[in-house]
Scaffold this motif. Structure first.
Motif, PDB file in Angstrom:
ATOM      1  N   UNK A 194      58.930  90.604  83.226  1.00  0.00           N
ATOM      2  CA  UNK A 194      59.889  90.034  84.426  1.00  0.00           C
ATOM      3  C   UNK A 194      58.927  88.718  85.367  1.00  0.00           C
ATOM      4  N   UNK A 195      57.606  89.870  85.801  1.00  0.00           N
ATOM      5  CA  UNK A 195      57.135  88.947  87.571  1.00  0.00           C
ATOM      6  C   UNK A 195      55.997  87.989  86.168  1.00  0.00           C
ATOM      7  N   UNK A 196      55.724  88.890  84.963  1.00  0.00           N
ATOM      8  CA  UNK A 196      54.622  87.820  84.636  1.00  0.00           C
ATOM      9  C   UNK A 196      54.402  87.097  83.782  1.00  0.00           C
ATOM     10  N   UNK A 197      55.777  87.142  82.752  1.00  0.00           N
ATOM     11  CA  UNK A 197      56.019  85.643  81.946  1.00  0.00           C
ATOM     12  C   UNK A 197      56.286  84.546  82.973  1.00  0.00           C
ATOM     13  N   UNK A 198      57.026  84.692  83.413  1.00  0.00           N
ATOM     14  CA  UNK A 198      57.294  83.600  84.049  1.00  0.00           C
ATOM     15  C   UNK A 198      56.199  83.098  84.435  1.00  0.00           C
ATOM     16  N   UNK A 199      55.645  82.997  84.630  1.00  0.00           N
ATOM     17  CA  UNK A 199      54.066  82.951  85.545  1.00  0.00           C
ATOM     18  C   UNK A 199      52.678  82.406  83.956  1.00  0.00           C
ATOM     19  N   UNK A 200      53.167  83.292  83.104  1.00  0.00           N
ATOM     20  CA  UNK A 200      52.040  83.346  82.294  1.00  0.00           C
ATOM     21  C   UNK A 200      52.357  81.849  81.594  1.00  0.00           C
ATOM     22  N   UNK A 201      54.036  81.245  81.559  1.00  0.00           N
ATOM     23  CA  UNK A 201      54.309  80.527  80.639  1.00  0.00           C
ATOM     24  C   UNK A 201      53.947  79.604  81.582  1.00  0.00           C
ATOM     25  N   UNK A 202      53.496  78.938  82.830  1.00  0.00           N
ATOM     26  CA  UNK A 202      52.500  77.726  83.477  1.00  0.00           C
ATOM     27  C   UNK A 202      51.206  78.307  83.712  1.00  0.00           C
ATOM     28  N   UNK A 203      50.730  79.068  83.433  1.00  0.00           N
ATOM     29  CA  UNK A 203      49.064  79.451  82.868  1.00  0.00           C
ATOM     30  C   UNK A 203      49.409  78.845  81.465  1.00  0.00           C
ATOM     31  N   UNK A 204      49.758  79.432  80.598  1.00  0.00           N
ATOM     32  CA  UNK A 204      49.184  78.624  79.124  1.00  0.00           C
ATOM     33  C   UNK A 204      49.055  77.126  79.023  1.00  0.00           C
ATOM     34  N   UNK A 205      50.647  76.510  79.573  1.00  0.00           N
ATOM     35  CA  UNK A 205      50.614  75.166  79.479  1.00  0.00           C
ATOM     36  C   UNK A 205      49.446  74.825  80.229  1.00  0.00           C
ATOM     37  N   UNK A 206      48.928  74.910  81.495  1.00  0.00           N
ATOM     38  CA  UNK A 206      48.082  74.778  81.842  1.00  0.00           C
ATOM     39  C   UNK A 206      46.904  74.443  81.453  1.00  0.00           C
ATOM     40  N   UNK A 207      46.693  75.892  80.856  1.00  0.00           N
ATOM     41  CA  UNK A 207      45.198  75.381  79.478  1.00  0.00           C
ATOM     42  C   UNK A 207      45.385  75.476  78.726  1.00  0.00           C
ATOM     43  N   UNK A 208      45.873  74.812  77.767  1.00  0.00           N
ATOM     44  CA  UNK A 208      46.252  74.040  76.401  1.00  0.00           C
ATOM     45  C   UNK A 208      46.527  73.037  76.663  1.00  0.00           C
ATOM     46  N   UNK A 240      31.961  67.901  75.804  1.00  0.00           N
ATOM     47  CA  UNK A 240      31.644  69.000  76.613  1.00  0.00           C
ATOM     48  C   UNK A 240      31.694  69.208  78.001  1.00  0.00           C
ATOM     49  N   UNK A 241      31.191  68.490  78.711  1.00  0.00           N
ATOM     50  CA  UNK A 241      31.385  67.803  80.372  1.00  0.00           C
ATOM     51  C   UNK A 241      33.390  67.944  80.264  1.00  0.00           C
ATOM     52  N   UNK A 242      34.196  67.252  79.318  1.00  0.00           N
ATOM     53  CA  UNK A 242      35.493  67.107  79.984  1.00  0.00           C
ATOM     54  C   UNK A 242      35.789  68.768  79.474  1.00  0.00           C
ATOM     55  N   UNK A 243      35.215  69.612  78.696  1.00  0.00           N
ATOM     56  CA  UNK A 243      36.063  70.960  78.826  1.00  0.00           C
ATOM     57  C   UNK A 243      35.298  71.545  79.779  1.00  0.00           C
ATOM     58  N   UNK A 244      34.097  71.469  80.179  1.00  0.00           N
ATOM     59  CA  UNK A 244      33.354  71.854  81.698  1.00  0.00           C
ATOM     60  C   UNK A 244      34.282  71.366  82.427  1.00  0.00           C
ATOM     61  N   UNK A 245      34.728  70.164  83.005  1.00  0.00           N
ATOM     62  CA  UNK A 245      35.671  69.833  84.511  1.00  0.00           C
ATOM     63  C   UNK A 245      37.203  70.890  83.970  1.00  0.00           C
ATOM     64  N   UNK A 246      37.835  70.693  83.018  1.00  0.00           N
ATOM     65  CA  UNK A 246      39.252  71.573  82.819  1.00  0.00           C
ATOM     66  C   UNK A 246      38.936  72.410  82.744  1.00  0.00           C
ATOM     67  N   UNK A 247      37.984  73.627  82.555  1.00  0.00           N
ATOM     68  CA  UNK A 247      37.458  74.687  83.257  1.00  0.00           C
ATOM     69  C   UNK A 247      37.863  75.300  84.995  1.00  0.00           C
ATOM     70  N   UNK A 248      36.506  73.825  84.950  1.00  0.00           N
ATOM     71  CA  UNK A 248      36.708  74.080  86.905  1.00  0.00           C
ATOM     72  C   UNK A 248      37.990  74.007  88.021  1.00  0.00           C
ATOM     73  N   UNK A 249      38.864  73.085  86.824  1.00  0.00           N
ATOM     74  CA  UNK A 249      40.405  73.137  87.898  1.00  0.00           C
ATOM     75  C   UNK A 249      41.532  74.478  86.791  1.00  0.00           C
ATOM     76  N   UNK A 250      41.055  75.075  86.098  1.00  0.00           N
ATOM     77  CA  UNK A 250      41.850  76.547  85.463  1.00  0.00           C
ATOM     78  C   UNK A 250      41.608  77.135  86.387  1.00  0.00           C
ATOM     79  N   UNK A 251      40.423  78.052  87.148  1.00  0.00           N
ATOM     80  CA  UNK A 251      40.221  78.908  87.842  1.00  0.00           C
ATOM     81  C   UNK A 251      40.776  79.083  89.333  1.00  0.00           C
ATOM     82  N   UNK A 252      40.820  78.199  89.974  1.00  0.00           N
ATOM     83  CA  UNK A 252      41.462  78.090  91.734  1.00  0.00           C
ATOM     84  C   UNK A 252      43.343  77.782  91.272  1.00  0.00           C
TER      85      UNK A 252
END
Length: 361
Positions: free
Chosen positions: A166-180, A275-287
């Protein structure tokens, strides 16, 4: 194996890395970012939980007990209430995460200690596991005047059984959307440039806004499909409810999807290769993942880290998804988070269009 030829290849790769300033910056930037986030911003010892106090006894001893609990610094009393209904209202809006309730018979409970009737009650927002963990610290707090026994009863709203999904799924919804969503669009314009299609688009009457919106719209439908899949599977496997309006949840998800796609398109205008685009995308995921409150308690972060997190779309979507799914809150109650996401969409889309316009000149 010829060592000279191999050394020539190594030298060539080093020179290529030196010319690729973005990759060179990532080599140092990602470890430094992780070190700063984990060493400074991430703190599992939660302090300063936003709280309210409902003192129905209103005696000298009750005020002393409230002051004693507040001195622990686990809770930060920001509201003094007169009506129990105000607790639910503030919790639903996300303005507080806990409420300390002093019953009218507080003095009588102190005089006749009964473990089944503690003198104080702490109502907590059960949609946040870090708040639950901190509340359990107060539950073991020995209350002066009550035989040195723990005198705080913890009541979990919205998740009384303390179920992790119940705590994880609502947050996971946002994390998955962010990554994809960010990843999909981060390579969008770069791929067009590498395949030679961007020159063809420049020759057409397509405006920068039409190009940006055209890149974003196909992925909006994909994002909404992902939301549907996550909600159906989480309800089927883990019985995660949607207590609020399903339509409002989709509306909040749509705003977040557009904000994430706009971020991806903007990153795509900054990169020269996929490759650069994917690097920058990962750089925004982490924070976003570390500071949004998904993995680590938001209340335990330093103020500077909290201010930085307020500029990240995932932070606000996490509050919206948990509020709608678990606390049955409406968008009108979470209007500030909606406004911030709208602002993100407008600013990031404008930045992306501005960058595309410069490249089309």
């Amino acid at each position: 194996m010829n060592l000279r030829r191999m050394a020539a290849i190594v030298l060539k790769e080093l020179r290529q890395l030196r010319r690729d300033k973005l990759t060179f910056a990532m080599i140092a930037g990602i470890p430094l970012l992780q070190l700063v986030l984990f060493g400074y911003a991430i703190n599992m010892d939660v302090r300063g939980i936003e709280a309210a106090v409902l003192d129905q006894a209103n005696t000298m001893r009750s005020r002393e007990a409230v002051a004693e609990i507040a001195s622990s610094q686990v809770i930060d009393v920001q509201y003094h209430l007169d009506d129990p209904q105000q607790i639910d209202h503030l919790l639903r809006q996300g303005k507080i995460s806990a409420a300390l309730v002093v019953p009218q018979d507080f003095e009588a409970r102190l005089q006749r200690p009964d473990p089944s009737r503690p003198p104080l009650q702490l109502v907590v927002d059960g949609s946040d596991q870090s708040v639950q963990a901190s509340a359990r610290q107060l539950a073991a707090y020995p209350l002066p005047g009550w035989g040195g026994q723990p005198g705080v009863e913890v009541v979990n709203f919205y998740n009384p059984e303390r179920l992790a999904p119940l705590n994880t799924v609502p947050g996971l919804l946002g994390v998955i959307l962010t990554m994809t969503m960010v990843m999909f669009t981060a390579v969008a314009l770069v791929r067009e440039r590498e395949h030679g299609n961007l020159e063809l688009l420049i020759a057409t009457p397509v405006s920068p806004w039409e190009l940006t919106i055209g890149k974003v719209l196909p992925f909006v439908g994909i994002g909404l499909i992902q939301v549907s899949v996550i909600l159906v599977v989480s309800h089927w496997l883990f019985a995660v409810p949607v207590r609020g309006s399903l339509l409002e949840l989709y509306g909040a998800s749509l705003l977040f999807i557009v904000a994430s796609l706009a971020l991806g398109v903007w990153l795509s205008t900054l990169a020269s290769t996929q490759f650069q685009a994917m690097q920058m995308a990962f750089f925004t995921f982490l924070p976003q993942i570390l500071l949004s409150g998904f993995m680590f308690p938001f209340a335990g972060m330093p103020r500077v880290a909290q201010w930085i997190a307020e500029f990240m779309p995932l932070t606000h979507y996490l509050r919206l998804s948990r509020g709608i799914m678990l606390r049955e809150a409406g968008l009108h109650e979470l209007w500030l988070e909606v406004l911030v996401l709208l602002l993100f969409c407008a600013v990031l889309l404008s930045l992306a269009v501005a960058r595309i316009h410069k490249r089309l000149d």
